[in-house]
Motif scaffolding. Structure first.
Motif, mmCIF file in Angstrom:
data_model
loop_
_atom_site.group_PDB
_atom_site.id
_atom_site.type_symbol
_atom_site.label_atom_id
_atom_site.label_comp_id
_atom_site.label_asym_id
_atom_site.label_seq_id
_atom_site.Cartn_x
_atom_site.Cartn_y
_atom_site.Cartn_z
ATOM 1 N N ILE A 139 -57.892 90.767 -53.849
ATOM 2 C CA ILE A 139 -58.416 90.267 -55.120
ATOM 3 C C ILE A 139 -59.044 91.414 -55.894
ATOM 4 O O ILE A 139 -59.343 92.475 -55.344
ATOM 5 C CB ILE A 139 -59.472 89.150 -54.895
ATOM 6 N N THR A 140 -59.232 91.192 -57.190
ATOM 7 C CA THR A 140 -60.048 92.110 -57.964
ATOM 8 C C THR A 140 -61.512 91.819 -57.666
ATOM 9 O O THR A 140 -61.857 90.775 -57.096
ATOM 10 C CB THR A 140 -59.806 91.937 -59.467
ATOM 11 N N PHE A 141 -62.388 92.728 -58.039
ATOM 12 C CA PHE A 141 -63.812 92.489 -57.796
ATOM 13 C C PHE A 141 -64.305 91.284 -58.581
ATOM 14 O O PHE A 141 -65.303 90.656 -58.220
ATOM 15 C CB PHE A 141 -64.631 93.729 -58.165
ATOM 16 N N GLN A 142 -63.583 90.922 -59.662
ATOM 17 C CA GLN A 142 -63.945 89.739 -60.434
ATOM 18 C C GLN A 142 -63.415 88.452 -59.807
ATOM 19 O O GLN A 142 -63.702 87.367 -60.299
ATOM 20 C CB GLN A 142 -63.428 89.869 -61.872
ATOM 21 N N GLY A 143 -62.613 88.569 -58.728
ATOM 22 C CA GLY A 143 -62.155 87.393 -58.016
ATOM 23 C C GLY A 143 -60.747 86.951 -58.336
ATOM 24 O O GLY A 143 -60.289 85.926 -57.814
ATOM 25 N N ASP A 144 -60.016 87.670 -59.178
ATOM 26 C CA ASP A 144 -58.634 87.305 -59.502
ATOM 27 C C ASP A 144 -57.704 87.734 -58.362
ATOM 28 O O ASP A 144 -57.781 88.860 -57.861
ATOM 29 C CB ASP A 144 -58.194 87.972 -60.809
ATOM 30 N N THR A 145 -56.815 86.844 -57.952
ATOM 31 C CA THR A 145 -55.918 87.122 -56.832
ATOM 32 C C THR A 145 -54.813 88.074 -57.255
ATOM 33 O O THR A 145 -54.129 87.866 -58.247
ATOM 34 C CB THR A 145 -55.301 85.821 -56.301
#
Length: 270
Positions: A139-145
């Motif tokens: 994931i990105t650090f922002q939570g996007d898979t």
């Protein structure tokens, strides 16, 4: 510009007021969990100061860990923060050098494994009710898979991205094996097992390394502990067979982490 951070919208309880010329001001002190804060900025010109902006606000959630830190040698502490995943509580958190929790994954049930070269994060999340309830993902650090493994097998620890773009992970493997003779023999026999050290009658749990194609998620390579290690080699002293009597399976090999050394073209596991 000048920035103010306060505990009230009227800015009577200002906890920070500073001038800065960077594009990202990071407040590292005086921010507490379970609080709401207000902030505003105003421009600083060569000969004048502008008006304050409208106030903005943010709220902090609840802490999820209760860390404690013992500093043995302060001069040897590396800079930065320590990030960890709590595997059975299904959360991740970061602490500073003094043990203060400064970030957590909130209600996402995300367990941190590692950070990639470009800041993306590898881990797993709780998929309640699924047979394989902890699918691994990037994931990105922002939570996007970015990528998620197919979850056809139980990926119980660690997931990394290889230089060729594919992904490598540790999944559970199982095979029937004998119950060795020991102080636990009578307990297993009371359950109806032969427990004679010879009969292949009891589930042994090992590990399999799996490489998935980044696009199709097909398995392009795998390596199984049952194909390379002898089941004659097992732990007799650590109480694992007593645990096996309780859980009704034997935790034989248990890999936790994996790295790939591109220069050696070698895989290392712990």
């Amino acid at each position: 510009y000048e920035i103010q951070i306060a505990e009230d919208i009227a800015f009577t309880s200002v906890i920070e007021q500073t001038q800065d010329n960077s594009l990202a001001f990071i407040q590292k002190n005086n921010i507490e969990w379970e609080h709401t804060y207000y902030w505003r900025v105003r421009p600083i010109y060569n000969s004048d100061i502008g008006l304050w902006s409208d106030p903005f606000s943010f709220s902090t959630g609840q802490p999820l860990s209760s860390p404690s830190v013992n500093i043995e040698n302060e001069s040897q502490i590396q800079s930065g923060v320590t990030v960890f995943g709590a595997f059975f509580n299904y959360f991740s958190a970061a602490i500073d050098q003094n043990g203060n929790e400064i970030w957590n994954s909130g209600s996402d049930d995300f367990v941190y494994y590692s950070t990639g070269h470009f800041g993306n994060v590898f881990g797993c999340y709780l998929f309640a009710g699924a047979e394989n309830n902890l699918p691994g993902l990037e994931i990105t650090f922002q939570g996007d898979t970015i990528w998620e493994e197919p979850n056809n097998e139980f990926l119980h620890h660690d997931l990394i991205k290889l230089p060729n773009g594919n992904y490598l992970g540790i999944v559970e493997a199982s095979s029937l094996g004998p119950i060795p003779v020991g102080g636990w023999t009578a307990s297993f026999q009371s359950l109806g097992f032969q427990a004679d050290g010879v009969t292949n009658e009891f589930p042994w749990i090992g590990d399999r390394l799996v490489e998935w194609d980044k696009e199709t998620k097909d398995i392009v390579w795998s390596w199984n502990t049952f194909d390379h290690f002898s089941m004659v080699d097992f732990d007799q002293l650590g109480g694992t067979w007593t645990e096996a009597y309780i859980s009704l399976h034997y935790d034989w090999t248990h890999m936790n982490a994996i790295i790939f050394d591109e220069e050696e073209s070698a895989i290392y596991v712990s």
